[in-house]
Design an enzyme around this catalytic site. Structure first.
Site, PDB file in Angstrom:
ATOM      1  N   HIS A   1      24.740  39.474  54.555  1.00  0.00           N
ATOM      2  CA  HIS A   1      25.920  39.571  55.411  1.00  0.00           C
ATOM      3  C   HIS A   1      26.171  41.041  55.732  1.00  0.00           C
ATOM      4  O   HIS A   1      26.210  41.881  54.821  1.00  0.00           O
ATOM      5  CB  HIS A   1      27.152  38.989  54.712  1.00  0.00           C
ATOM      6  CG  HIS A   1      28.356  38.904  55.602  1.00  0.00           C
ATOM      7  ND1 HIS A   1      28.519  37.911  56.547  1.00  0.00           N
ATOM      8  CD2 HIS A   1      29.449  39.698  55.710  1.00  0.00           C
ATOM      9  CE1 HIS A   1      29.664  38.095  57.193  1.00  0.00           C
ATOM     10  NE2 HIS A   1      30.246  39.161  56.693  1.00  0.00           N
TER      11      HIS A   1
ATOM     12  N   ASP B   1      31.235  32.961  53.108  1.00  0.00           N
ATOM     13  CA  ASP B   1      30.771  34.236  52.544  1.00  0.00           C
ATOM     14  C   ASP B   1      31.512  34.559  51.242  1.00  0.00           C
ATOM     15  O   ASP B   1      31.980  35.688  51.036  1.00  0.00           O
ATOM     16  CB  ASP B   1      30.962  35.372  53.566  1.00  0.00           C
ATOM     17  CG  ASP B   1      30.297  35.058  54.890  1.00  0.00           C
ATOM     18  OD1 ASP B   1      29.263  34.361  54.868  1.00  0.00           O
ATOM     19  OD2 ASP B   1      30.802  35.494  55.939  1.00  0.00           O
TER      20      ASP B   1
ATOM     21  N   CYS C   1      38.971  49.255 -13.900  1.00  0.00           N
ATOM     22  CA  CYS C   1      40.343  49.523 -13.454  1.00  0.00           C
ATOM     23  C   CYS C   1      41.390  49.001 -14.423  1.00  0.00           C
ATOM     24  O   CYS C   1      42.492  49.540 -14.506  1.00  0.00           O
ATOM     25  CB  CYS C   1      40.571  48.949 -12.059  1.00  0.00           C
ATOM     26  SG  CYS C   1      40.066  47.223 -11.896  1.00  0.00           S
TER      27      CYS C   1
END
Length: 854
Positions: free
Chosen positions: A106, A142, A673
């Site tokens: 196009h 389109d 820990c």
């Protein structure tokens, strides 16, 4: 490529010539009828070349395709329609019929100036830019997906003829088929069609379609095998990430999948190794599934007499909607097999399809092979294979700039290997991958039970590799091998299995609000995953701390970016490999070895991290908490320092109190820990207790942690060893009695003697601060003065754990109630379990690991 050209005019003629020049087969030219006895230029040229030319005056009648015309067109067997200039209305059944659809030209920059007279309107509107668009035809005006656009300046004196002749005609002819384009144009071309995405090329004598494109950053490089792409500015590269294509502007794009002319689709990364995947032997259950799917194929492919192993889904007449149905049929029969449409396109024969499904069900899907650059060592009577790179978005990768550091074996002080050192940009990549996996990926879509299945699979793989994991853990952290096998690795496996069982049991509740009746209002709560979770873990239990935090995050449906301790990264990297092999989707788990100041800080600051879990020092925890608040008020859970008191009353079981007291202090070399940081012993048994523990400590064997007879291995790293030496020197200076130990062992490595201090007063440094090492701190208390010893035990800013030894159950209950600690052990110590919540009070942090309420 078999192409039908539908159009007219000199422009159509030139496009036709270019297509033939590129080696495509023109199976038919459809143009307008002769006018005044003169053929259209396109038709005339095609007739000279012996190409079939059709000149239908119309394709449609009353809005519908004329059957005779459509049938003539379909008989050509076109794989693509090229419509360079077409004034006729073409039916959608013709537009959609070819395998690759229809492309059309196009003369404007769509969506501007759709429809006829586009060049005229470009000039009428005074556009400064003109150009053309090549797009995939659809049923709109389109409006189809755009493949590529080229633009030009519109000059002040341009007319329709000048702009057409100068740019739109010559560039349009080339733009439709030229591979010598910029990376952006090639990317647009490949992604252009949402039905069958891609472009094509003759590669190694066969027609190959390109599927799935993404643009790469400028300057992107890859190591791979060259692949010639005719017409491209330079050869492509087949790498482990896919097929890298290069535009004529020096930029690159990455193609994910390729499809051959026979319909077979493969991952582009496997172009040179396609067809080499080994088949798997089916179990009886899998054979039953296969026969069920054979019936599904027969119900779809009604024109096929019998479904053989070689039956091809698409060659037997299947279409795109049949793919959707097939994917859904699989989900109904095997919820654990999460198929995508492209999986069907990539496994088109029945045998390949069943093999793919079974591999997915087993978590062995090899669509994209995991590439691991191992460091191998023969040690502990086995060969261990250790990944050493970052793990980001399902791949092992180098850090930015290839930066590395050496991880050290504490047993002898030598380097084990080079490990990738993550940078801030690596953190950003990992967080982005985790965010995408959570918001857009498969992880956010699978049901909780399937999530649990993956966690179970991961636990099974960890168990299969438990000796290797324990060996790596022992070598990298100094943990005694037997302890690493039982606790470091063993409890990690238990953790993943425990949380796997929770995946489908996380639920909210309904709330009986006042307005429930008569207004029929319903209020309910839902527990939902929070998103990307950052995890920063310590060096004392590298794998177990990873498991405690990661398993819960994954069970809830979150994604993870984890930073292991810089000095102990190796089991985390091995874990990443096993997670990938278990089938966790890309981006769900990311591992970044690196410095806390850089990686940890960036995770704390990152706006896309929604929660951060940290285990480490109180000082760093405070800093993280502040950063998380300032950045985006992310949620935080902290497990910090401790100075856990252990109270031993005179009515205790002395043998048990000695045995468990030693464990409370010296377990895992004191790098624990919840270690008993201070022991309070009732004065009337104090001296006896001290004598007993000293005797036991002197029996401890210090040595190689891989030696099964070793009781006490090296401290984790040199800086920690130096800190322990200084800690004990401070205790001696302040007047505490050093009964034994207190020094580095005279041998290679980071070994420290098990140490016992007595006569420790409440004001002393060693009575207040945590050693995090094999140091027993003993103080006596007056007989019968329970409340006084409780006051002393609670006179600390920490509150992680504590313990009491007594035969008096009333005293045990009273003391355990009064002790300010997250965990109180009674007549035992260190007995943690995956089902019991773990966490502390005060400056030991907040939030829980493990258990239902984590």
């Amino acid at each position: 490529m078999r192409i039908a050209v539908i159009g007219q005019s000199v422009f159509g003629l030139e496009v036709y010539k270019e297509l033939r020049k590129e080696g495509h087969t023109i199976v038919g030219v459809f143009t307008i009828p002769d006018k005044d006895g003169k053929a259209d230029p396109l038709g005339a040229e095609a007739e000279k070349d012996g190409v079939n030319v059709f000149k239908f005056p119309r394709w449609r009648l009353k809005g519908k395709g004329i059957p005779e015309v459509v049938q003539v067109y379909k008989a050509t067997g076109a794989e693509l329609n090229v419509m360079p200039f077409c004034s006729q209305f073409i039916p959608m059944e013709v537009i959609d019929h070819p395998a690759h659809g229809s492309i059309i030209y196009h003369p404007s920059l769509l969506p501007r100036h759709r429809g006829a007279s586009a060049i005229n309107w470009t000039l009428i509107h005074g556009d400064k830019k003109g150009g053309f668009t090549v797009f995939w035809a659809d049923d709109g005006l389109d409006t189809g997906p755009i493949l590529l656009q080229r633009e030009c300046d519109v000059e002040p004196d341009d007319t329709v003829n000048t702009i057409y002749k100068r740019f739109l005609f010559p560039e349009g002819v080339k733009g439709t088929i030229d591979w010598n384009q910029s990376a952006q144009v090639l990317h647009n071309w490949i992604r252009g069609n949402d039905k069958v995405p891609g472009a094509w090329a003759e590669v190694d004598g066969q027609k190959v379609t390109f599927y799935g494109s993404s643009l790469l950053d400028s300057g992107a490089t890859a190591i791979g095998q060259p692949l010639e792409i005719p017409g491209a500015s330079q050869p492509g590269l087949v790498s482990k990430a896919g097929l890298m294509l290069f535009g004529n502007d020096g930029k690159a794009l990455l193609v994910k999948n390729l499809q051959f002319e026979d319909g077979k689709m493969i991952a582009a990364a496997r172009y040179f190794s396609s067809g080499s995947s080994a088949s798997v032997e089916l179990t009886e259950e899998e054979k039953t599934f296969a026969e069920q799917m054979r019936g599904v194929w027969k119900s779809i492919l009604t024109n096929v007499d019998a479904i053989e192993d070689s039956t091809d889904f698409f060659k037997s007449g299947a279409a795109s909607m049949d793919v959707v149905r097939l994917v859904e049929e699989v989900k109904l029969r095997a919820s654990g097999c999460q198929l995508q449409n492209e999986d069907v396109y990539m496994n088109t024969t029945f045998q390949d399809f069943i093999q793919m499904c079974v591999k997915k069900l087993r978590g062995e899907d090899d669509e994209e092979e995991l590439v691991v650059d191992y460091v191998e060592k023969n040690i502990n009577n086995m060969t261990i294979r250790m990944p050493h790179q970052l793990f980001v978005n399902g791949e092992f990768v180098d850090a930015e700039g290839g930066k590395t550091y050496k991880t050290i074996n504490p047993t002898d002080g030598t380097a084990i290997c080079d490990v990738s050192l993550a940078q801030a940009s690596d953190v950003d990549r990992a967080v982005a991958a985790a965010k995408e996996a959570f918001e857009e990926g498969e992880w956010g879509k699978i049901n909780p039970r399937d999530r649990g299945r993956l966690l179970y699979k991961l636990a099974d793989l960890m168990e299969e590799h438990q000796e290797e994991l324990a060996t790596i853990e022992s070598m990298d952290s100094g943990a005694v091998y037997t302890l690493a096998l039982k606790t470091h690795v063993g409890m990690s496996i238990q953790t993943f299995r425990y949380f796997a069982g929770w995946c489908d049991k996380i639920q909210g509740c309904t709330i009986p609000i006042n307005q429930a009746r008569p207004n029929r209002n319903l209020t309910f709560t839902k527990k939902e995953p929070i998103g990307v979770c950052a995890i920063v873990i310590p060096w004392n239990y590298p794998l177990m701390m990873l498991a405690w935090k990661t398993a819960a995050c994954l069970a809830a449906g979150n994604t993870v970016v984890l930073k292991p301790a810089q000095v102990t990264p190796l089991t985390a990297m091995k874990f990443a490999e096993l997670a990938a092999r278990a089938g966790f989707p890309k981006g769900v788990i990311n591992i970044l070895p690196g410095s806390g100041a850089l990686v940890g800080q960036r995770l704390s600051d990152h706006p896309d991290v929604r929660k951060l879990g940290f285990t480490g020092s109180t000082e760093i925890g405070k800093h993280i908490m502040k950063s998380c608040a300032v950045s985006n008020v992310k949620k935080v859970s902290l497990e910090l320092g401790g100075k856990s008191p252990l109270i031993i009353f005179s009515d205790c079981d002395m043998d048990k109190a000695v045995r468990m007291g030693l464990s409370a202090v010296f377990f895992n070399k004191g790098e624990n820990c919840i270690a008993a940081g201070r022991l309070f012993v009732e004065e009337n048994i104090h001296d006896q207790y001290v004598k007993r523990v000293v005797e036991e400590v002197k029996k401890m064997k210090i040595g190689d942690p891989l030696d099964r007879s070793t009781d006490h291995g090296p401290q984790n790293h040199k800086a920690h060893l130096d800190k322990l030496v200084e800690y004990c020197q401070t205790g001696v200076r302040e007047g505490a009695t050093l009964v034994c130990g207190g020094k580095q062992v005279s041998r290679p490595g980071f070994f420290f003697e098990p140490t016992i201090f007595t006569d420790v007063q409440d004001h002393m440094f060693i009575a207040i601060e945590e050693s995090f090492g094999p140091v027993m701190i003993l103080s006596k208390f007056k007989s019968g003065d329970v409340d006084e010893v409780l006051r002393r035990a609670n006179a600390t800013e920490y509150g992680l754990a504590s313990g009491v030894f007594t035969r008096d159950i009333s005293k045990a209950l009273y003391v355990s109630e009064k002790l300010n600690a997250g965990t109180v052990f009674v007549n035992t110590y260190n007995k943690t379990d995956v089902a019991a919540p773990f966490g502390g009070f005060k400056q030991s942090g907040f939030g829980k690991d493990l258990g239902k309420t984590c």
